[in-house]
Design an enzyme around this catalytic site. Structure first.
Site, PDB file in Angstrom:
ATOM      1  N   HIS A 374      51.521  -2.875  37.093  1.00 38.36           N
ATOM      2  CA  HIS A 374      51.670  -2.952  38.546  1.00 38.36           C
ATOM      3  C   HIS A 374      51.535  -1.623  39.261  1.00 38.36           C
ATOM      4  O   HIS A 374      51.786  -1.532  40.462  1.00 38.36           O
ATOM      5  CB  HIS A 374      53.049  -3.517  38.924  1.00 38.36           C
ATOM      6  N   LYS A 567      58.712  -2.525  54.198  1.00 37.11           N
ATOM      7  CA  LYS A 567      58.511  -2.424  52.748  1.00 37.11           C
ATOM      8  C   LYS A 567      59.405  -1.297  52.271  1.00 37.11           C
ATOM      9  O   LYS A 567      60.004  -0.593  53.083  1.00 37.11           O
ATOM     10  CB  LYS A 567      57.042  -2.150  52.404  1.00 37.11           C
ATOM     11  N   ARG A 568      59.505  -1.111  50.928  1.00 38.87           N
ATOM     12  CA  ARG A 568      60.298  -0.003  50.446  1.00 38.87           C
ATOM     13  C   ARG A 568      59.788   1.306  51.064  1.00 38.87           C
ATOM     14  O   ARG A 568      58.584   1.463  51.302  1.00 38.87           O
ATOM     15  CB  ARG A 568      60.215   0.065  48.911  1.00 38.87           C
ATOM     16  N   LYS A 573      53.552   5.044  50.460  1.00 37.13           N
ATOM     17  CA  LYS A 573      53.341   3.960  51.435  1.00 37.13           C
ATOM     18  C   LYS A 573      53.194   4.513  52.865  1.00 37.13           C
ATOM     19  O   LYS A 573      52.833   3.802  53.783  1.00 37.13           O
ATOM     20  CB  LYS A 573      54.499   2.955  51.370  1.00 37.13           C
ATOM     21  N   THR A 678      51.828  -7.299  48.759  1.00 37.03           N
ATOM     22  CA  THR A 678      51.861  -8.751  48.961  1.00 37.03           C
ATOM     23  C   THR A 678      52.331  -9.089  50.369  1.00 37.03           C
ATOM     24  O   THR A 678      52.065 -10.181  50.869  1.00 37.03           O
ATOM     25  CB  THR A 678      52.778  -9.432  47.922  1.00 37.03           C
ATOM     26  N   LYS A 682      51.456 -11.989  53.491  1.00 44.49           N
ATOM     27  CA  LYS A 682      52.440 -12.765  54.270  1.00 44.49           C
ATOM     28  C   LYS A 682      52.170 -12.647  55.765  1.00 44.49           C
ATOM     29  O   LYS A 682      52.227 -13.639  56.503  1.00 44.49           O
ATOM     30  CB  LYS A 682      53.869 -12.297  53.962  1.00 44.49           C
TER      31      LYS A 682
END
Ligand code: H53
Length: 834
Positions: A374, A567-568, A573, A678, A682
């Site tokens: 991952h 998100k985290r 990110k 992901t 959504k």
């Protein structure tokens, strides 16, 4: 011991089968019965919590009768089963999902109404099952939903943490962690005190000769901890198939505490043993994409893997088949490297306990396992010090060395002139402190390795696992692009949109075959349809605005453009890129004349996500977001034109409110770093557009929905290495707009500049590893495009509908079918409800 009822008495059982409720009256009867008996309350003291508990128990009863049927059928048919090993299952709430999957939500709604409750209030009483950090854990939960919905015989295996991911509070702009004790009342689990396994740690290995004169290794001494099973039923959508999620809990072996010690007055040490054992399953490690190498974590991994394999092997042995048939009955999927010790444990069972020869055993092992990677982030790749493994699992270290020896012997033969290859691919890293490379062990012990999006699967083949492609050939490596369950992420989170879609796509069938969404494209020209679509989006924004008001006290205008990044929190990110962009927007607005300002599009920038407690920089990013919000939100020059919101404690149930309410969401990782993502799926599935980099699944989303319907920006993965090199060895100039943002922070506009020095320094002085400066200009330009696009609402809505229509590919049902065919070789086994 044979526990089944003999034939002549079975008739009495069949005659008395549990009758499941199927209508409102039946449901109400069950609720009242549970309130009055199970909960020992009455209509005079039944609050919303009790109503939630009783409703859950009523549905649980239903699930468990289906669960029994499913398990009986699978055992009777003796089919191949899939075992999904994951240290994380980020399940969220179960009741709403159970009601929808069983198809009785309306029944429950009417019934609760008659009994004096609103179903939404009842649903809200449930505590999220938050046994995961982020994408990896939520993926496992979506996969369980799809496995059951598609009737695959499958079990999940995980740990029953007493504390899930911490609850995040924001105090004075900073993250504070609060423990998440979630087990006070959990109607969704069944303790199986009769299913327990003794797990051994430490000790030493002796070699002895057995009756056949063969030398065998015996692992002796050390300590024993008991694993106890807790089962969670996983209902499929519109099918009686109900699979099992088995979570292991640790306790002291042989009772509560040592009575001998207790009676001798040694209270403390008698309790200490018990506490030490229970510590193993006490807490979820709160790191996402970051490995810290703690001994207790390794203990967790072995504890869980050993208990699960014992269970799987025991089930297989009941069938009395030959060992070589094991891979025909059992497929085990390793969710990341966390369960890699399962490979070693199965080999140990086969050679040390069952007496198989090494090669025969290893054949069985490698045909059983599949490994999903991952991440390519170096800080997330698991390595364990050899010394630690030796101490905790002496026999396993020997087996790892043997696996490595035979593997390297093969390499030496195949690549006789390449000494360096041996060093590079060895499972043991010959560093100062020798390390076991878990990813390499997982590759060597599996028959298939997959990445989670096309770009990612290509990257692992050309970077971290390049040598292994040479060794095994390309066929061992494959891609299964991630997906999400449309049941939770559309139907449950966004019931009105789901209903509207159903009205155009021939009913709710699309929830089982998401490609049916493509029928929506025919209706894009329908004005009334577009109006309804826009109206639902607006209502979802109103719902989120209310949540924001309740949670933060800030009023936001639902007519603004809602720009969301949840998100985290992680440097890769790039929430820092987002907040720098927000500051830039703020400065631009401030510099405008009032009449020009009035023409601007109002925006709400919404952030949410947890930082790992030990990840200092991530916590600074949260602090900056809050500091900017504190200034901007009360600036009267700005008013509704810009609001900056940090939503505390982002989790699955909050995501269900947030995802349906975006106009645009941000998926802006440095190219090549986000394996898939992901939440991008959504948001699009809920009719929001995205701004993103060419990374992970963004690329495939673009392929599916068309590049006119997505806002892509930034450098490509193939250029990242050169850019980083240039930052370090060439001259590194910072984007001039970004420089102004930094200057403003340093002037103290958002509080003590010192607090944000490291964040700025990372870009200006320390090589800008995440390419924030390189991408800033293109990011801001693209946001400009977003604003312009949004002004044309008709076109915007058309883009949203087109995107949703083309999202069929991203259902986790498609993923599971791909795994089933390409990796597990298993078939669905439908169950009848009678
Ligand atoms: O797994 C998701 C991906 C996402 C990736 C994430 C992940 C974790 O949440 C934790 C550890 C890890 O190695 C990877 O970051 O890109 O979508 C599911 O595959």
């Amino acid at each position: 011991v044979e526990a089944s009822i003999p034939e002549p008495q079975r008739e009495a059982w069949q005659r008395n089968q549990v009758a499941n409720f199927a209508n409102k009256d039946g449901f109400e009867r069950e609720v009242v019965r549970h309130v009055e008996t199970t909960l020992a309350r009455s209509m005079f003291n039944c609050d919303e919590v009790a109503a939630y508990s009783a409703t859950s128990l009523a549905f649980r009863d239903r699930l468990i009768t289906d669960w029994n049927k499913t398990q009986q059928r699978q055992t009777f048919r003796d089919t191949k089963r899939v075992y999904y090993l994951s240290l994380e299952f980020l399940m969220g709430r179960a009741l709403d999902n159970a009601m929808l999957n069983v198809g009785l939500k309306d029944v429950a709604k009417d019934g609760l109404n008659e009994l004096g409750f609103r179903i939404e209030d009842v649903i809200k009483q449930e505590h999220d099952a938050a046994l995961g950090n982020g994408g990896l854990g939520r993926l496992a939960a979506c996969f369980l939903d799809s496995l059951a919905s598609l009737n695959y015989p499958a079990w999940g295996y995980g740990l029953r943490y007493r504390y899930g991911i911490f609850k995040q509070e924001i105090i004075d702009g900073y993250q504070v962690e609060v423990p998440d004790y979630w087990l006070d009342f959990n109607p969704w689990e069944f303790p199986r005190h009769d299913v327990n396994v003794d797990i051994q740690f430490f000790g030493h290995v002796n070699k002895t000769t057995n009756a056949d004169g063969k030398t065998v290794s015996v692992w002796e001494g050390g300590e024993i901890v008991q694993a106890v099973a807790y089962d969670v039923p996983i209902p499929g959508y519109d099918t009686p198939t109900t699979n099992n999620l088995r979570l292991w809990s640790s306790k002291a072996s042989g009772g509560e505490f040592d009575f001998q010690k207790f009676n001798n007055g040694d209270y403390e040490s008698s309790v200490a043993d018990q506490q030490r054992a229970e510590t193993i399953s006490a807490v979820l490690y709160p790191n996402d994409n970051l490995e810290r190498g703690k001994e207790l974590r390794l203990k967790q991994q072995y504890f869980w893997v050993a208990a699960s394999l014992y269970d799987i092997v025991r089930r297989f042995k009941k069938s009395k088949r030959a060992w070589r048939e094991f891979p025909e009955q059992v497929a085990i999927q390793l969710n990341d490297t966390h369960p890699t010790l399962a490979i070693v444990e199965l080999q140990r069972i086969l050679i040390d306990v069952e007496g198989l020869e090494w090669d025969a055993a290893w054949d069985i092992v490698t045909n059983t396992f599949g490994y999903t990677n991952h991440t390519v982030l170096p800080e997330a790749l698991e390595k364990w010090p050899v010394g630690l493994v030796q101490h905790l699992l002496p026999r396993h270290l020997q087996i790892i060395y043997d696996i490595n020896l035979y593997f390297l012997q093969k390499i030496e033969k195949a690549f006789p002139n390449d000494r360096d290859m041996l060093r590079r691919v060895s499972i043991i890293e010959e560093s100062q402190i020798k390390m076991v490379r878990m990813a390499f062990l997982a590759i060597v012990g599996s028959h298939k390795v997959n990445g989670v999006a096309e770009l990612h699967s290509d990257l692992i083949k050309t970077t971290i696992f390049k040598d292994f492609v040479q060794i095994y050939g390309p066929d061992k490596f494959t891609n299964v692009t991630n997906g999400i369950t449309p049941r939770r992420w559309l139907h449950q989170a966004n019931p009105r949109l789901s209903e509207l879609i159903a009205s155009k796509c021939g009913g709710l069938e699309f929830l089982k075959d998401l490609t049916l969404l493509n029928k929506l494209e025919q209706h894009i020209g329908d004005k009334e349809f577009r109006r309804e679509w826009a109206e639902i989006k607006y209502a979802n924004k109103v719902r989120l605005a209310k949540h924001i008001k309740d949670a933060t006290g800030v009023t936001v205008n639902p007519a603004s453009l809602f720009d969301i990044q949840v998100k985290r929190i992680h440097e890769y990110k790039r929430q820092q890129l987002n907040i720098f962009g927000v500051i830039h927007r703020y400065l631009t607005l401030k510099a405008m004349k009032p009449e020009e300002r009035k023409k601007q599009l109002p925006r709400v920038s919404i952030f949410g996500g947890k930082a790992a407690p030990g990840y200092w920089m991530a916590k600074q990013i949260i602090h900056l977001i809050n500091a900017v919000g504190a200034v901007v939100n009360k600036d009267e020059d700005i008013g509704d034109l810009l609001k900056v919101i940090f939503l505390e404690d982002y989790n699955v149930s909050k995501a269900e409110i947030i995802c349906p309410a975006s106009d645009i969401s941000e998926h802006i990782s440095t190219a090549g770093t986000e394996a898939s993502g992901t939440s991008n799926m959504k948001f699009v599935l809920n009719g929001g557009l995205i701004i993103g980099t060419c990374d992970g699944a963004n690329i495939e989303i673009t392929r599916e929905i068309g590049e006119n319907n997505i806002f892509l920006f930034g450098n490509l993965a193939e250029d990242v290495e050169d850019l980083r090199h240039a930052h370090t060895y060439g001259s590194h100039t910072i984007d001039s707009d970004l420089d102004k943002v930094f200057d403003e922070i340093e002037k103290g506009t958002f509080g003590t500049p010192h607090d944000f020095g490291a964040m700025i320094g990372a870009v200006r002085n320390h090589g800008d590893y995440y390419l924030v400066s390189d991408d800033f200009h293109s990011y801001m330009e693209t946001h400009q495009l977003v604003d312009e696009s949004y002004r044309n609402q008709d076109e915007w809505i058309a883009k949203c509908i087109t995107s949703v229509a083309r999202m069929g590919f991203f259902t986790s049902d498609r993923c599971i079918n791909e795994y089933g065919e390409e990796i597990w070789n298993v078939e669905p086994l439908p169950v009848e409800r009678n």
